[in-house]
Design a protein around this motif. Structure first.
Motif, mmCIF file in Angstrom:
data_model
loop_
_atom_site.group_PDB
_atom_site.id
_atom_site.type_symbol
_atom_site.label_atom_id
_atom_site.label_comp_id
_atom_site.label_asym_id
_atom_site.label_seq_id
_atom_site.Cartn_x
_atom_site.Cartn_y
_atom_site.Cartn_z
ATOM 1 N N ALA A 39 33.266 -70.216 -22.855
ATOM 2 C CA ALA A 39 32.159 -71.015 -22.311
ATOM 3 C C ALA A 39 30.823 -70.567 -22.884
ATOM 4 C CB ALA A 39 32.147 -70.920 -20.779
ATOM 5 N N VAL A 40 30.640 -69.262 -23.030
ATOM 6 C CA VAL A 40 29.389 -68.736 -23.603
ATOM 7 C C VAL A 40 29.237 -69.221 -25.043
ATOM 8 C CG1 VAL A 40 28.233 -66.617 -24.352
ATOM 9 C CG2 VAL A 40 29.233 -66.751 -22.065
ATOM 10 N N ARG A 41 30.319 -69.220 -25.816
ATOM 11 C CA ARG A 41 30.259 -69.698 -27.203
ATOM 12 C C ARG A 41 29.931 -71.185 -27.269
ATOM 13 N NH1 ARG A 41 35.854 -68.259 -28.486
ATOM 14 N NH2 ARG A 41 35.675 -69.716 -30.209
ATOM 15 N N ILE A 42 30.542 -71.964 -26.395
ATOM 16 C CA ILE A 42 30.270 -73.406 -26.381
ATOM 17 C C ILE A 42 28.814 -73.655 -26.016
ATOM 18 C CG2 ILE A 42 30.819 -75.606 -25.273
ATOM 19 C CD1 ILE A 42 33.674 -74.468 -24.811
ATOM 20 N N ALA A 43 28.323 -72.970 -24.990
ATOM 21 C CA ALA A 43 26.939 -73.162 -24.548
ATOM 22 C C ALA A 43 25.942 -72.766 -25.628
ATOM 23 C CB ALA A 43 26.684 -72.383 -23.261
ATOM 24 N N ALA A 44 26.288 -71.775 -26.443
ATOM 25 C CA ALA A 44 25.394 -71.382 -27.535
ATOM 26 C C ALA A 44 25.297 -72.505 -28.580
ATOM 27 C CB ALA A 44 25.884 -70.093 -28.189
ATOM 28 N N SER A 65 26.482 -75.248 -20.514
ATOM 29 C CA SER A 65 25.716 -74.192 -19.839
ATOM 30 C C SER A 65 26.074 -74.126 -18.360
ATOM 31 C CB SER A 65 24.216 -74.432 -20.016
ATOM 32 O OG SER A 65 23.859 -74.317 -21.371
ATOM 33 N N ALA A 66 26.273 -75.281 -17.745
ATOM 34 C CA ALA A 66 26.702 -75.292 -16.340
ATOM 35 C C ALA A 66 28.061 -74.622 -16.199
ATOM 36 C CB ALA A 66 26.749 -76.725 -15.819
ATOM 37 N N GLN A 67 28.911 -74.802 -17.204
ATOM 38 C CA GLN A 67 30.231 -74.173 -17.165
ATOM 39 C C GLN A 67 30.105 -72.649 -17.220
ATOM 40 O OE1 GLN A 67 33.092 -75.763 -16.576
ATOM 41 N NE2 GLN A 67 34.199 -73.818 -16.539
ATOM 42 N N VAL A 68 29.134 -72.155 -17.978
ATOM 43 C CA VAL A 68 28.915 -70.702 -18.010
ATOM 44 C C VAL A 68 28.589 -70.207 -16.602
ATOM 45 C CG1 VAL A 68 27.429 -68.835 -18.865
ATOM 46 C CG2 VAL A 68 28.207 -70.626 -20.430
ATOM 47 N N GLY A 69 27.744 -70.952 -15.881
ATOM 48 C CA GLY A 69 27.433 -70.579 -14.505
ATOM 49 C C GLY A 69 28.673 -70.540 -13.628
ATOM 50 N N LYS A 70 29.530 -71.536 -13.784
ATOM 51 C CA LYS A 70 30.770 -71.568 -12.996
ATOM 52 C C LYS A 70 31.681 -70.403 -13.367
ATOM 53 C CE LYS A 70 34.868 -74.321 -11.968
ATOM 54 N NZ LYS A 70 35.719 -73.137 -12.014
ATOM 55 N N GLU A 71 31.805 -70.154 -14.670
ATOM 56 C CA GLU A 71 32.675 -69.061 -15.110
ATOM 57 C C GLU A 71 32.147 -67.715 -14.605
ATOM 58 O OE1 GLU A 71 35.542 -69.361 -16.630
ATOM 59 O OE2 GLU A 71 35.465 -71.458 -17.246
ATOM 60 N N ALA A 72 30.830 -67.530 -14.636
ATOM 61 C CA ALA A 72 30.246 -66.284 -14.130
ATOM 62 C C ALA A 72 30.540 -66.130 -12.639
ATOM 63 C CB ALA A 72 28.741 -66.263 -14.387
#
Length: 198
Positions: free
Chosen positions: A148-153, A161-168
Motif C-alpha cells: 500500500a505504501v508503494r502504491i500510494a507513493a 493513500s486512504a488504503q495506507v491509513g487502513k493498513e496502518a
C-alpha cells in the motif's frame, strides 16, 4: 505535449476507410483517455496502457462502480476490460482489489495465479497492486502495508493513500492511520464519493 503514440492503421486501396478511421480513433482515445480522466491520472505514467478504447471504457465503468462501493459490478467491468487484451494488467489488479473488498477469495486467487508468472515484468503500480492482493489473500499484514505504501507513493493523495491509513490501523498503528487519513481531502479527486473511505 506528446502523451503517447499509436500504431499506424493501413487500409488497402478500395478498402473500408471508415473502419480504419474507427480503429485509429479507438487507439487515439485509449492513449489520450487516461490523461483526461482524473480517476486515471496515475495510470498515464505508472501502469500499463489500455489496448483500445472499449477496454478503457470497461475499466472506467469498473472504477465508477468501485467508487460507489458496488464491488460485484466493478468486478464484472474489470474482468471485461481484462478480457479485451490479456497484456493489459491493470484491470486484473483492480479485479483483485475489488474481489478483496467483496471478500471473494476465489477471484483473488485466480488473479494471483494469472499474474504471478509475470510479476517481475509488471509496471510498478501493477506490481505493487499484485503484491497487495497476494498479501490480502494470504493474510500477510506487513506485506499488504508495504504494498500500500508503494502504491500510494506512485499515486499520492487518493484511494491508495486512504488504503495506507487502513493498513496502518489494521497493523495496530492508530497514530499513523490518523496522520495519513487527516492529510486527505475526501471532497476532491479519487476520494470524492468513494464510499469505502467513509
Amino acid at each position: 505535449t506528446v502523451v503517447g503514440a499509436v500504431a499506424p492503421v493501413t487500409v488497402a486501396a478500395g478498402g473500408d476507410v471508415l473502419a480504419a478511421l474507427d480503429t485509429l480513433r479507438a487507439r487515439v482515445l485509449a492513449v489520450v483517455g487516461p490523461h483526461l480522466d482524473a480517476r486515471l491520472a496515475y495510470a498515464a505514467a505508472t501502469t500499463s496502457r489500455p489496448p483500445n478504447y472499449e477496454a478503457y471504457r470497461a475499466f472506467a465503468a469498473g472504477l465508477e462502480h468501485f467508487t460507489d462501493g458496488e464491488m460485484p459490478a466493478a468486478m464484472t467491468a474489470f474482468a471485461r476490460a481484462a478480457a479485451a487484451d490479456t497484456n493489459w494488467t491493470l484491470p486484473l489488479v483492480h479485479l483483485g482489489i475489488a474481489a478483496s473488498n467483496a471478500r471473494d477469495t476465489i477471484v483473488m486467487a485466480d488473479v494471483v495465479r494469472r499474474l504471478a508468472p509475470r510479476r517481475a515484468t509488471l509496471p510498478p503500480y501493477d506490481q505493487a497492486g499484485f503484491d497487495a492482493v497476494r498479501a490480502w489473500l494470504t493474510g500477510d499484514r506487513l506485506a499488504s502495508y508495504a504494498a500500500a505504501v508503494r502504491i500510494a507513493a506512485l499515486a499520492p493523495g487518493g484511494i491508495p493513500s486512504a488504503q495506507v491509513g487502513k493498513e496502518a490501523f489494521d497493523l495496530g498503528r492508530p497514530r499513523e492511520a490518523v496522520r495519513v487519513l487527516q492529510a486527505l481531502d475526501p471532497t476532491r479527486g479519487q476520494l470524492r464519493g468513494f464510499m469505502p473511505y467513509w
